[in-house]
Design an enzyme around this catalytic site. Sequence first.
Site, PDB file in Angstrom:
ATOM      1  CE  LYS A   1      51.476  61.741  44.931  1.00 54.39           C
ATOM      2  NZ  LYS A   1      52.954  61.926  44.894  1.00 54.39           N
TER       3      LYS A   1
ATOM      4  CE  LYS B   1      51.536  64.899  47.743  1.00 58.67           C
ATOM      5  NZ  LYS B   1      53.215  64.096  47.630  1.00 58.67           N
TER       6      LYS B   1
HETATM    7  C1  PBG Z   1      56.267  62.650  43.777  1.00 56.38           C
HETATM    8  C2  PBG Z   1      55.189  63.731  44.729  1.00 56.38           C
HETATM    9  C3  PBG Z   1      54.182  64.835  44.756  1.00 56.38           C
HETATM   10  C4  PBG Z   1      53.951  66.095  45.048  1.00 56.38           C
HETATM   11  C5  PBG Z   1      55.365  65.274  46.587  1.00 56.38           C
HETATM   12  N1  PBG Z   1      56.131  64.074  46.097  1.00 56.38           N
HETATM   13  C6  PBG Z   1      54.804  65.392  42.842  1.00 56.38           C
HETATM   14  C7  PBG Z   1      53.669  64.814  42.309  1.00 56.38           C
HETATM   15  O1  PBG Z   1      52.646  63.426  42.656  1.00 56.38           O
HETATM   16  O2  PBG Z   1      52.872  65.208  41.098  1.00 56.38           O
HETATM   17  C8  PBG Z   1      53.904  66.673  46.040  1.00 56.38           C
HETATM   18  C9  PBG Z   1      54.162  67.695  46.560  1.00 56.38           C
HETATM   19  C10 PBG Z   1      53.828  68.900  46.852  1.00 56.38           C
HETATM   20  O3  PBG Z   1      52.934  69.763  45.923  1.00 56.38           O
HETATM   21  O4  PBG Z   1      53.645  69.721  47.785  1.00 56.38           O
HETATM   22  N2  PBG Z   1      57.282  62.591  44.305  1.00 56.38           N
END
Ligand code: PBG
Length: 329
Positions: A205, A257
């Site tokens: 991520k 992601k």
């Molecule tokens: C964190 C989380 C995020 C997203 C999913 N889980 C935000 C981040 O890491 O700042 C982002 C998902 C998206 O942008 O569609 N709980």
Amino acid sequence: MAEPHTQLRHRPRRLRQTPAIRRLVAQTRLHPAELILPVFVREGATEPIPITSMPGVVQHTLTSLVAEAKRVVDVGIGGIMLFGVPATRDATGSGADDPDGILNVALRAVRDAVGDDTVVMADLCLDEYTDHGHCGVLREDPRRGLIVDNDATLERYASVGLAQVRAGAHVLGLSGMMDGQVGYVREALDAEGFTDAILLAYAAKYASGFYGPFRDAVESTLTGDRATYQQDPANVTEALREVALDVAEGADLVMVKPALPYLDILRAVADVSPVPVSAYQVSGEFAQIEASAGWSDRDRVMMETLTSIRRAGASQILTYYALDAAACL
Ligand code: PBG
């Protein structure tokens, strides 16, 4: 002298002549079963609240959420990933593991409604529940000021994971990027007998600007960024390291992601992962397609991006387009 066309032995266009021929030789197919719909549920909402930065996406009420989950089942979508938007927040994100916290209440309602007819997933993180907006609890460091405390956060994740499984989640989406989170949560679940709970590790991520609209969707209070725990967009190798660690710690599924800006990472991970690889087409990817809708064919771009993500190696795709894409299939 022969006409030029009689000299051409190789005519790749032969296989592109009709839709039926193209369908016959297509190497990548999309199917609703491999799509996962992310949804937001807002504590105290009495009607669905539109999210300005994500046209067509809403913060659900419990009632509208259950209706959406039933649509997911009816259309044959593979899974639904729930995100909670609490009415109040605190330093440790106590709403996340409170059995009466919005996400846990919503998980019970959805699971009661759909049973095992689709896969019910919960985002396991603290950022929606903390007043500072970080994915973990903070600690004062003498030189750096407030930093995210990795190991103290693991304790919180274990408690949140237990609450979510007790509320009915089939799958926990570990999205916090703390070191050791998969192994720690796995042990806590197993110790309580929840050996069947599935862990989806957000293994690779990235610290991405593409999460912008999501922060709006969950009313995030974050100032600054998540660069000390999410990955640097410049790097490939650490994605492979994170995947290997998460698999060793017991991840059942791993995720890359965002998706489209990281197709090279997706391909590299898919080439080596012993477990299925998911990809998350995140809020900013969605918003960009929506924003360009007047200038390009929105449905066509939607399907092209999903096909690209699949082609790069994703077995499952989390996408706000799950229902719209299924309608095109
Ligand atoms: C964190 C989380 C995020 C997203 C999913 N889980 C935000 C981040 O890491 O700042 C982002 C998902 C998206 O942008 O569609 N709980």
